[in-house]
Design a protein around this motif. Structure first.
Motif, PDB file in Angstrom:
ATOM      1  N   ARG A 302       0.838  -1.193   0.000  1.00  0.00           N
ATOM      2  CA  ARG A 302       0.000   0.000   0.000  1.00  0.00           C
ATOM      3  C   ARG A 302       0.874   1.244   0.000  1.00  0.00           C
ATOM      4  N   HIS A 303       0.568   2.180  -0.875  1.00  0.00           N
ATOM      5  CA  HIS A 303       1.279   3.460  -0.924  1.00  0.00           C
ATOM      6  C   HIS A 303       0.415   4.545  -0.283  1.00  0.00           C
ATOM      7  N   VAL A 304       1.059   5.416   0.501  1.00  0.00           N
ATOM      8  CA  VAL A 304       0.374   6.541   1.134  1.00  0.00           C
ATOM      9  C   VAL A 304       1.109   7.827   0.779  1.00  0.00           C
ATOM     10  N   ASP A 305       0.375   8.784   0.223  1.00  0.00           N
ATOM     11  CA  ASP A 305       0.912  10.118  -0.010  1.00  0.00           C
ATOM     12  C   ASP A 305       0.794  10.896   1.298  1.00  0.00           C
ATOM     13  N   LEU A 306       1.908  11.042   2.000  1.00  0.00           N
ATOM     14  CA  LEU A 306       1.868  11.660   3.329  1.00  0.00           C
ATOM     15  C   LEU A 306       1.523  13.147   3.255  1.00  0.00           C
ATOM     16  N   THR A 307       1.837  13.786   2.145  1.00  0.00           N
ATOM     17  CA  THR A 307       1.537  15.220   2.036  1.00  0.00           C
ATOM     18  C   THR A 307       0.035  15.466   1.923  1.00  0.00           C
ATOM     19  N   ALA A 308      -0.697  14.483   1.399  1.00  0.00           N
ATOM     20  CA  ALA A 308      -2.137  14.659   1.214  1.00  0.00           C
ATOM     21  C   ALA A 308      -2.899  14.650   2.535  1.00  0.00           C
ATOM     22  N   ARG A 309      -2.266  14.187   3.596  1.00  0.00           N
ATOM     23  CA  ARG A 309      -2.958  14.093   4.882  1.00  0.00           C
ATOM     24  C   ARG A 309      -2.950  15.411   5.651  1.00  0.00           C
ATOM     25  N   LYS A 310      -2.168  16.407   5.161  1.00  0.00           N
ATOM     26  CA  LYS A 310      -2.140  17.740   5.780  1.00  0.00           C
ATOM     27  C   LYS A 310      -1.814  17.665   7.266  1.00  0.00           C
ATOM     28  N   ALA A 311      -0.861  16.811   7.619  1.00  0.00           N
ATOM     29  CA  ALA A 311      -0.489  16.620   9.023  1.00  0.00           C
ATOM     30  C   ALA A 311       0.826  17.321   9.320  1.00  0.00           C
ATOM     31  N   THR A 312       1.045  17.643  10.584  1.00  0.00           N
ATOM     32  CA  THR A 312       2.313  18.264  10.988  1.00  0.00           C
ATOM     33  C   THR A 312       3.365  17.218  11.312  1.00  0.00           C
ATOM     34  N   SER A 313       2.950  16.008  11.659  1.00  0.00           N
ATOM     35  CA  SER A 313       3.894  14.915  11.942  1.00  0.00           C
ATOM     36  C   SER A 313       3.169  13.580  11.821  1.00  0.00           C
ATOM     37  N   HIS A 314       3.973  12.533  11.592  1.00  0.00           N
ATOM     38  CA  HIS A 314       3.428  11.181  11.463  1.00  0.00           C
ATOM     39  C   HIS A 314       4.234  10.224  12.329  1.00  0.00           C
ATOM     40  N   TYR A 315       3.562   9.219  12.875  1.00  0.00           N
ATOM     41  CA  TYR A 315       4.206   8.115  13.583  1.00  0.00           C
ATOM     42  C   TYR A 315       3.697   6.816  12.958  1.00  0.00           C
ATOM     43  N   LEU A 316       4.629   5.950  12.592  1.00  0.00           N
ATOM     44  CA  LEU A 316       4.252   4.654  12.036  1.00  0.00           C
ATOM     45  C   LEU A 316       4.522   3.583  13.087  1.00  0.00           C
ATOM     46  N   ILE A 317       3.489   2.821  13.416  1.00  0.00           N
ATOM     47  CA  ILE A 317       3.564   1.799  14.460  1.00  0.00           C
ATOM     48  C   ILE A 317       3.468   0.426  13.798  1.00  0.00           C
ATOM     49  N   LEU A 318       4.492  -0.387  13.965  1.00  0.00           N
ATOM     50  CA  LEU A 318       4.520  -1.749  13.435  1.00  0.00           C
ATOM     51  C   LEU A 318       4.572  -2.725  14.608  1.00  0.00           C
ATOM     52  N   TYR A 319       3.786  -3.804  14.538  1.00  0.00           N
ATOM     53  CA  TYR A 319       3.859  -4.797  15.622  1.00  0.00           C
ATOM     54  C   TYR A 319       3.528  -6.185  15.101  1.00  0.00           C
ATOM     55  N   SER A 320       4.169  -7.176  15.704  1.00  0.00           N
ATOM     56  CA  SER A 320       3.931  -8.571  15.331  1.00  0.00           C
ATOM     57  C   SER A 320       2.630  -9.055  15.958  1.00  0.00           C
ATOM     58  N   ASP A 321       2.146 -10.217  15.500  1.00  0.00           N
ATOM     59  CA  ASP A 321       0.844 -10.690  15.964  1.00  0.00           C
ATOM     60  C   ASP A 321       0.875 -11.129  17.423  1.00  0.00           C
ATOM     61  N   GLY A 322       2.081 -11.251  18.003  1.00  0.00           N
ATOM     62  CA  GLY A 322       2.141 -11.536  19.435  1.00  0.00           C
ATOM     63  C   GLY A 322       1.461 -10.459  20.259  1.00  0.00           C
ATOM     64  N   LEU A 323       1.519  -9.211  19.807  1.00  0.00           N
ATOM     65  CA  LEU A 323       0.839  -8.134  20.528  1.00  0.00           C
ATOM     66  C   LEU A 323      -0.671  -8.329  20.470  1.00  0.00           C
ATOM     67  N   MET A 324      -1.182  -8.750  19.324  1.00  0.00           N
ATOM     68  CA  MET A 324      -2.622  -8.981  19.210  1.00  0.00           C
ATOM     69  C   MET A 324      -3.073 -10.089  20.142  1.00  0.00           C
ATOM     70  N   ASP A 325      -2.231 -11.129  20.300  1.00  0.00           N
ATOM     71  CA  ASP A 325      -2.563 -12.202  21.243  1.00  0.00           C
ATOM     72  C   ASP A 325      -2.719 -11.661  22.659  1.00  0.00           C
ATOM     73  N   LEU A 326      -1.878 -10.685  23.022  1.00  0.00           N
ATOM     74  CA  LEU A 326      -1.951 -10.124  24.370  1.00  0.00           C
ATOM     75  C   LEU A 326      -3.256  -9.383  24.609  1.00  0.00           C
ATOM     76  N   TYR A 327      -3.877  -8.922  23.543  1.00  0.00           N
ATOM     77  CA  TYR A 327      -5.176  -8.260  23.662  1.00  0.00           C
ATOM     78  C   TYR A 327      -6.323  -9.237  23.408  1.00  0.00           C
ATOM     79  N   ASN A 328      -6.102 -10.496  23.751  1.00  0.00           N
ATOM     80  CA  ASN A 328      -7.142 -11.524  23.701  1.00  0.00           C
ATOM     81  C   ASN A 328      -7.734 -11.690  22.303  1.00  0.00           C
ATOM     82  N   ASN A 329      -6.865 -11.513  21.293  1.00  0.00           N
ATOM     83  CA  ASN A 329      -7.280 -11.707  19.901  1.00  0.00           C
ATOM     84  C   ASN A 329      -8.478 -10.846  19.510  1.00  0.00           C
ATOM     85  N   GLU A 330      -8.485  -9.608  20.010  1.00  0.00           N
ATOM     86  CA  GLU A 330      -9.438  -8.627  19.515  1.00  0.00           C
ATOM     87  C   GLU A 330      -9.199  -8.423  18.018  1.00  0.00           C
ATOM     88  N   SER A 331     -10.139  -7.818  17.321  1.00  0.00           N
ATOM     89  CA  SER A 331      -9.988  -7.603  15.883  1.00  0.00           C
ATOM     90  C   SER A 331      -8.804  -6.678  15.616  1.00  0.00           C
TER      91      SER A 331
END
Length: 404
Positions: A302-331
Motif C-alpha cells: 500500500r502506498h500513502v501520499d503523506l503530504t495529502a494528509r495535511k499533518a504536521t507529523s506522522h508516527y508509524l507503528i509496526l507490531y507482530s501478531d504476538g501483541l494482538m494475542d496479548l489483547y485476547n485476539n481482539e480484531s
C-alpha cells in the motif's frame, strides 16, 4: 495464564516502578535508533525456545539520498527464515532502488512485491537444487535421499538452507522516501501497521495500513476456497490452513507449497536427530496436499501520499501478531485503536513509544480503546517473571517510527 484448569499455581516476582519499566526495557532490548523506537520480547528463557521474531531498522543510501526501511519478520517453527529475510531483504531492496531513477509509487510498489516473492523463491530453489522434481525423488531410495542431505550438510550452509524449507516467517515492512512524502507498507501474514498523524489543529488521525492474511479473515478464506475447488472443507478448517497454520501468506513453509512427495520423503529426513520421523504437522497435512501451493508469497503493498494528509507529523507503528494475542485476539481494528491511544499518551509524556505499547499489551485492564489507558503493574510483573515450564506467550515485537 491461559493454559486452563489444572495448571499452576506458579511463582512470580512482584516489581514496582521504576524497577518494572527498567527490567522490561532490559529484557525486551528497548532501543532508540535515529527516529525509531524498538522492543522485541520473549520472557520464557530456554535453549529450544528463543525469540523467533527479527526486525530491521536501516537507512538505504540511494543516489546520495537516504530511504528509510523498517521491518518486522515473525518467524515460526524456528528463526531461520525470519533471520534470512532480515539479512537479505535490505541489500536486495538497496540494489533494486539503486538500479533505476524510476521511483514513482507504482514502480516502488511492484519492486517491493517482486523482492518479497523472490525471497520465497530463493528458499524453494535451495531445496530444488538437491531434489529438482517429483520424478527425480521417486527414483531415489530412502538411503540415497538421506545421503544427499548428509553430504549437503557437510559443505557448510546445507543444514540451514534445508531447515529453512520447513520453517517460515511473516513479513511487514515500511519504506519512506528521502523527502518524507511517500510511504509504502508491505504485508505478508498477520503483523500490523498503523499510521498515526497529528493534524494542524492538534487532533490525531489514524489508519490501519496492513492487510490481515489470516485464516480467520473471510476474504482470505474465500480466496483459498476459490483457488482450490473441491477442497473447500479441508483448505481452511478451525481457522487454519489445512487445519494447521494460522497465516495464509508467508515466506518459507514449503510443506504447504511443494508437492506432497517433498513432505512424505524429503522434509522428515532434514531432522538429523530423527531422520525418518515426520512431525505431527507433516503427518496431518500430508493426505490433504492435493493442489499446492496453499500459502501465498504475494505481498499486499500500500502506498500513502503523506503530504495529502495535511499533518504536521506522522508516527508509524509496526507490531507482530504476538501483541494482538496479548489483547485476547481482539480484531485488528480494535487492537489498532488501543495502540493509537497508548502511543498518543506516551508522546504526551515523552516516553519510550515502543516500550509503552509493550507495557500496555502485558498489563492492560481492558483490551478496548480508552482515552487514558490504565496498566495493572502486578499483571506486567506476572507476565515477565512467572516461573512456568513452557513457553506461555508469543514473541512480541514493536517498532514506532517518527516520520516527520
Amino acid at each position: 495464564m491461559g493454559l486452563g484448569h489444572g495448571y499452576g499455581p506458579w511463582s512470580y516476582t512482584s516489581m514496582k516502578e521504576p524497577q518494572l519499566s527498567a527490567e522490561l526495557a532490559r529484557v525486551a532490548g528497548a532501543s532508540l535508533v535515529g527516529d525509531t523506537y524498538s522492543v522485541s520480547f520473549q520472557p520464557f528463557a530456554s535453549a529450544d525456545s528463543e525469540n523467533e521474531d527479527r526486525f530491521t531498522i536501516i537507512d538505504l543510501k540511494v543516489h546520495g539520498r537516504l530511504w528509510h526501511l523498517r521491518g518486522i519478520f515473525d518467524g515460526h517453527n524456528g528463526p531461520l527464515v525470519s533471520s534470512y529475510i532480515a539479512n537479505h531483504l535490505p541489500s536486495r531492496l538497496h540494489r533494486a532502488l539503486s538500479a533505476t531513477h524510476k521511483h514513482d509509487p507504482v514502480s516502488i510498489s511492484q519492486t517491493i512485491r517482486t523482492i518479497v516473492t523472490q525471497l520465497d523463491k530463493s528458499i524453494i530453489s535451495f531445496i530444488q537444487e538437491l531434489f529438482p522434481s517429483q520424478a527425480y525423488i521417486t527414483r531415489l531410495s530412502d538411503d540415497e535421499i538421506h545421503k544427499i542431505i548428509r553430504e549437503d550438510a557437510r559443505h557448510g550452509s546445507g543444514s540451514d538452507r534445508l531447515m529453512r524449507g520447513i520453517q517460515g516467517s511473516t513479513l511487514l515492512l515500511s519504506l519512506v522516501d528521502p523527502e518524507g512524502k511517500n510511504l509504502w507498507v508491505a504485508s505478508l501474514g498477520d503483523c500490523q501497521a498503523v499510521l498515526l498523524s497529528r493534524m494542524a489543529n492538534g487532533t490525531w488521525e489514524s489508519a490501519l495500513l496492513s492487510s490481515y492474511h489470516n485464516a480467520s479473515n473471510p476474504t482470505e478464506i474465500a480466496r483459498l476456497r476459490k483457488e482450490h475447488p473441491g477442497e473447500e472443507r479441508d483448505v481452511v478448517s478451525n481457522s487454519r490452513v489445512l487445519g494447521m497454520i494460522a497465516v495464509t501468506r508467508s515466506i518459507g513453509d514449503l510443506p504447504y507449497k511443494l508437492p506432497a512427495i517433498y513432505t512424505s520423503r524429503i522434509f522428515p529426513r532434514i531432522h538429523t536427530d530423527h531422520p525418518h520421523a515426520m512431525t505431527a504437522q507433516q503427518q496431518h497435512i500430508l493426505p490433504l496436499l492435493k493442489t499446492p501451493p496453499y500459502l501465498s508469497s504475494d505481498a499486499d503493498v500500500r502506498h500513502v501520499d503523506l503530504t495529502a494528509r495535511k499533518a504536521t507529523s506522522h508516527y508509524l507503528i509496526l507490531y507482530s501478531d504476538g501483541l494482538m494475542d496479548l489483547y485476547n485476539n481482539e480484531s485488528p481494528a480494535s487492537v489498532a485503536a488501543r495502540v493509537v491511544q497508548v502511543v498518543t499518551q506516551a508522546i504526551r509524556f515523552k516516553g519510550d513509544l515502543a516500550l509503552a505499547v509493550l507495557m500496555d499489551g502485558l498489563g492492560h485492564t481492558t483490551p478496548k480503546a480508552e482515552s487514558h489507558p490504565k496498566i495493572d503493574i502486578d499483571k506486567v510483573s506476572r507476565m515477565m517473571t512467572v516461573e512456568m515450564t513452557e513457553k506461555y506467550m508469543d514473541d512480541t515485537t514493536v517498532l514506532v517510527e517518527k516520520i516527520r
